[in-house]
Scaffold this active site. Structure first.
Site: not given
Length: 135
Positions: A44, A82-84, A87
Site C-alpha cells: 500500500f 504499508v509504506c512507512v 503512512a
C-alpha cells in the site's frame, strides 16, 4: 506435469472509498485462487495506505474493505505491507511509530505491517507478477 500457479504482488495507490483502485485490487486478488494463482504480497503506497486504517468504519450498506483485506490475508497468507513514509505523513502509525512520535494509540494494526520501499522491490523480484492499481 502439473503446472503451478503464479504468485502475484500488488501495489495499491488509491484510497479505499474515493477511488476504484482498492476495490479493483481486492476483486482481482480474491479471484486469483479460482484460476490457480495467489497473491503473495500487497504493498500500500501513497493514499493506498488508508486501506490499512484500523478505525475505518464504513456504513453497513458499503463494503468493509479493511475486513476484506484481513480476510485476504487469512485465506491466501499474503503479506499486507504499508509504506512507512506514506503512512506516517498521513497519520497512520503502528505501535512503534505511535510511541516514537508521542501518540498513545496506533492507527494501524496487524496483519498490516509498516515497511519501506525495499520490500516492494523484493516483492517485484520474488514473485511472478507485480500489478499496480492506481487512481
Amino acid at each position: 506435469m502439473v503446472s503451478q500457479g503464479l504468485t502475484y504482488a500488488l501495489m495499491v495507490q488509491g484510497s479505499p472509498y474515493s477511488q476504484q483502485a482498492s476495490h479493483s485490487a481486492l476483486r482481482f486478488a480474491e479471484a486469483l485462487p479460482a484460476q490457480g494463482h495467489r497473491v503473495a504480497a500487497v504493498f500500500f503506497y501513497h493514499d493506498g495506505v488508508y486501506n490499512a486504517a484500523s478505525m475505518m468504519t464504513p456504513p453497513r450498506d458499503e463494503p468493509h474493505l479493511l475486513e476484506r483485506w484481513r480476510a485476504l490475508y487469512q485465506t491466501q497468507q499474503c503479506e499486507l505491507l504499508v509504506c512507512v513514509a506514506s503512512a506516517v505523513r498521513r497519520g497512520l502509525l503502528d505501535e512503534g511509530e505511535a510511541r516514537r512520535h508521542g501518540h498513545s494509540h496506533p492507527t494501524l494494526e496487524a496483519p498490516f505491517e509498516m515497511t519501506g520501499l525495499g520490500q516492494l522491490m523484493q516483492a517485484a523480484l520474488h514473485h511472478d507478477r507485480l500489478i499496480t492499481f492506481a487512481p
